[in-house]
Design a protein around this motif. Structure first.
Motif, PDB file in Angstrom:
ATOM      1  N   GLU A  39       0.813  -1.217   0.000  1.00  0.00           N
ATOM      2  CA  GLU A  39       0.000   0.000   0.000  1.00  0.00           C
ATOM      3  C   GLU A  39       0.852   1.277   0.000  1.00  0.00           C
ATOM      4  O   GLU A  39       0.346   2.350  -0.326  1.00  0.00           O
ATOM      5  CB  GLU A  39      -0.951   0.002   1.205  1.00  0.00           C
ATOM      6  CG  GLU A  39      -2.171  -0.896   1.034  1.00  0.00           C
ATOM      7  CD  GLU A  39      -1.867  -2.377   1.224  1.00  0.00           C
ATOM      8  OE1 GLU A  39      -0.742  -2.705   1.654  1.00  0.00           O
ATOM      9  OE2 GLU A  39      -2.750  -3.208   0.943  1.00  0.00           O
ATOM     10  N   GLY A  67      -3.843  -4.176   3.527  1.00  0.00           N
ATOM     11  CA  GLY A  67      -5.103  -3.462   3.412  1.00  0.00           C
ATOM     12  C   GLY A  67      -6.246  -4.150   2.705  1.00  0.00           C
ATOM     13  O   GLY A  67      -7.326  -3.562   2.569  1.00  0.00           O
ATOM     14  N   SER A  69      -8.055  -6.709   3.644  1.00  0.00           N
ATOM     15  CA  SER A  69      -9.106  -7.152   4.567  1.00  0.00           C
ATOM     16  C   SER A  69      -9.729  -8.468   4.092  1.00  0.00           C
ATOM     17  O   SER A  69     -10.939  -8.582   3.922  1.00  0.00           O
ATOM     18  CB  SER A  69     -10.190  -6.067   4.706  1.00  0.00           C
ATOM     19  OG  SER A  69     -10.976  -6.286   5.856  1.00  0.00           O
ATOM     20  N   HIS A  80      -8.915  -1.567  -5.127  1.00  0.00           N
ATOM     21  CA  HIS A  80      -7.672  -1.926  -4.426  1.00  0.00           C
ATOM     22  C   HIS A  80      -6.961  -3.054  -5.176  1.00  0.00           C
ATOM     23  O   HIS A  80      -5.746  -3.024  -5.389  1.00  0.00           O
ATOM     24  CB  HIS A  80      -8.016  -2.357  -3.000  1.00  0.00           C
ATOM     25  CG  HIS A  80      -6.863  -2.362  -2.048  1.00  0.00           C
ATOM     26  ND1 HIS A  80      -6.822  -1.613  -0.908  1.00  0.00           N
ATOM     27  CD2 HIS A  80      -5.709  -3.058  -2.071  1.00  0.00           C
ATOM     28  CE1 HIS A  80      -5.681  -1.820  -0.272  1.00  0.00           C
ATOM     29  NE2 HIS A  80      -4.995  -2.716  -0.953  1.00  0.00           N
ATOM     30  N   ASP A  98      -0.671 -11.112   1.724  1.00  0.00           N
ATOM     31  CA  ASP A  98      -1.473 -10.292   2.626  1.00  0.00           C
ATOM     32  C   ASP A  98      -1.740 -11.156   3.859  1.00  0.00           C
ATOM     33  O   ASP A  98      -1.077 -12.183   4.021  1.00  0.00           O
ATOM     34  CB  ASP A  98      -2.768  -9.804   1.958  1.00  0.00           C
ATOM     35  CG  ASP A  98      -3.264  -8.486   2.562  1.00  0.00           C
ATOM     36  OD1 ASP A  98      -3.626  -8.482   3.752  1.00  0.00           O
ATOM     37  OD2 ASP A  98      -3.291  -7.469   1.842  1.00  0.00           O
ATOM     38  N   ARG A 104     -11.309  -3.838   7.682  1.00  0.00           N
ATOM     39  CA  ARG A 104     -12.368  -2.923   7.233  1.00  0.00           C
ATOM     40  C   ARG A 104     -13.709  -3.416   7.734  1.00  0.00           C
ATOM     41  O   ARG A 104     -14.035  -4.601   7.626  1.00  0.00           O
ATOM     42  CB  ARG A 104     -12.367  -2.845   5.707  1.00  0.00           C
ATOM     43  CG  ARG A 104     -13.253  -1.757   5.125  1.00  0.00           C
ATOM     44  CD  ARG A 104     -13.145  -1.671   3.611  1.00  0.00           C
ATOM     45  NE  ARG A 104     -13.587  -2.899   2.966  1.00  0.00           N
ATOM     46  CZ  ARG A 104     -12.789  -3.760   2.377  1.00  0.00           C
ATOM     47  NH1 ARG A 104     -11.488  -3.550   2.330  1.00  0.00           N
ATOM     48  NH2 ARG A 104     -13.257  -4.869   1.830  1.00  0.00           N
ATOM     49  N   SER A 113     -12.279   1.897   7.510  1.00  0.00           N
ATOM     50  CA  SER A 113     -11.010   1.197   7.703  1.00  0.00           C
ATOM     51  C   SER A 113     -10.591   1.348   9.160  1.00  0.00           C
ATOM     52  O   SER A 113     -10.585   2.453   9.702  1.00  0.00           O
ATOM     53  CB  SER A 113      -9.934   1.787   6.783  1.00  0.00           C
ATOM     54  OG  SER A 113      -8.688   1.180   7.062  1.00  0.00           O
ATOM     55  N   ASN A 115      -7.622   0.300  10.423  1.00  0.00           N
ATOM     56  CA  ASN A 115      -6.175   0.542  10.511  1.00  0.00           C
ATOM     57  C   ASN A 115      -5.471  -0.415  11.462  1.00  0.00           C
ATOM     58  O   ASN A 115      -4.546  -0.034  12.170  1.00  0.00           O
ATOM     59  CB  ASN A 115      -5.909   1.993  10.939  1.00  0.00           C
ATOM     60  CG  ASN A 115      -4.492   2.434  10.606  1.00  0.00           C
ATOM     61  OD1 ASN A 115      -3.920   1.978   9.620  1.00  0.00           O
ATOM     62  ND2 ASN A 115      -3.918   3.288  11.427  1.00  0.00           N
TER      63      ASN A 115
END
Length: 291
Positions: A39, A67, A69, A80, A98, A104, A113, A115
């Motif tokens: 990201e 990111g 998810s 994304h 990942d 999310r 999101s 985080n």
């Protein structure tokens, strides 16, 4: 037979973070590969991508995302995925990964999101959702990817399987590779009270395409000592011991030193990378399985 999820060389590399990028470009260290957070480079252009091009000219590259998810009830965000695909087409990484986590909130709850890499309950419903989303990830990129086993801090009520079974079955059902985070196994085992060696031994070794090593913090709580996977210190002795057990079973595997908080001088990270390489040289023969 599935195609390999990783073509990284079976040597030790390190996570390249922004404070060290220019130094690595100017004076490339003697490693074969580095990993960057996906990201951080999902831009159409600009200086960061030019820097990554310079890095890619010297090193093999692993793209490690935080990111997507993959554990969310919703399918992965299509925009994304397109941006990851564009990055992969441009930089031809040797590995893409990942996490087994969700970051999310569901669209029905606003889709914010959060985080952070949040854990999943070990249930059949969560497993099916995760495997579906990994399949979408792989289809969008046109290649196998790896998923990383999580660090855990609590047990959910209503678990239908243990954590090792959940990770192994995810990899089997999705047909993906496994990014085996040895520090996460140690942290989870200490926090939840299970046997780290047993967890490690139950991983699908044939799917492992990369290993992560990192430091962790200890926090005293009313319930006892809690280990935090903060990537902010040297690898602990207990994690090195578990890594040696993994090498004994796997042979030489691409191994990464992660350091994301309180980032030290690059020489410190390279010293940890050299430690991993020495253990691999001493303990691991040729790779016995291909991810």
């Amino acid at each position: 037979m599935n195609p390999p999820a990783s073509s990284l060389p079976p040597t030790a590399g390190f996570g390249l973070r922004h404070p060290h990028v220019l130094q690595v470009i100017d004076r490339p260290p003697a490693v074969d590969w580095v990993e960057v957070h996906t990201e951080n480079y999902m831009y159409p252009g600009g200086p960061r991508l030019r820097q990554l091009e310079a890095v890619r000219e010297r090193f093999d590259l692993s793209l490690h995302g935080v990111g997507l998810s993959l554990g969310s009830v919703d399918e992965p965000d299509r925009d994304h995925l397109k941006r990851i695909r564009a990055l992969a087409d441009r930089f031809r990484p040797a590995a893409i990964s990942d996490h087994i986590a969700w970051v999310r909130a569901p669209k029905a709850a606003g889709g914010a999101s959060l985080n952070d890499l949040l854990p999943l309950p070990c249930t059949e419903e969560a497993l099916e959702t995760l495997a579906r989303n990994i399949a979408i990830f792989q289809d969008a990129l046109g290649r196998r990817v790896m998923v990383e086993n999580p660090s855990m801090y609590l047990e959910f009520a209503g678990a239908e399987m243990d954590h090792a079974e959940f990770v192994a079955e995810t990899v089997r059902r999705a047909g993906c590779g496994l990014l085996l985070d040895v520090n996460n196994i140690h942290v989870s085992a200490r926090n939840l009270g299970f046997d780290a060696s047993d967890y490690l031994d139950r991983m699908p070794f044939e799917a492992v395409g990369e290993i992560h090593l990192a430091g962790h913090a200890e926090r005293e709580t009313p319930g006892g000592t809690l280990l935090i996977d903060d990537h902010g210190s040297r690898v602990r002795d207990e994690v090195w011991a578990l890594y040696e057990r993994a090498l004994d079973r796997l042979g030489a595997v691409p191994t990464l030193i992660e350091w994301d908080t309180c980032i030290p001088d690059l020489r410190v990270i390279l010293a940890e990378t050299a430690k991993a390489q020495r253990r691999m040289d001493a303990l691991a023969g040729p790779r016995r399985a291909t991810a």
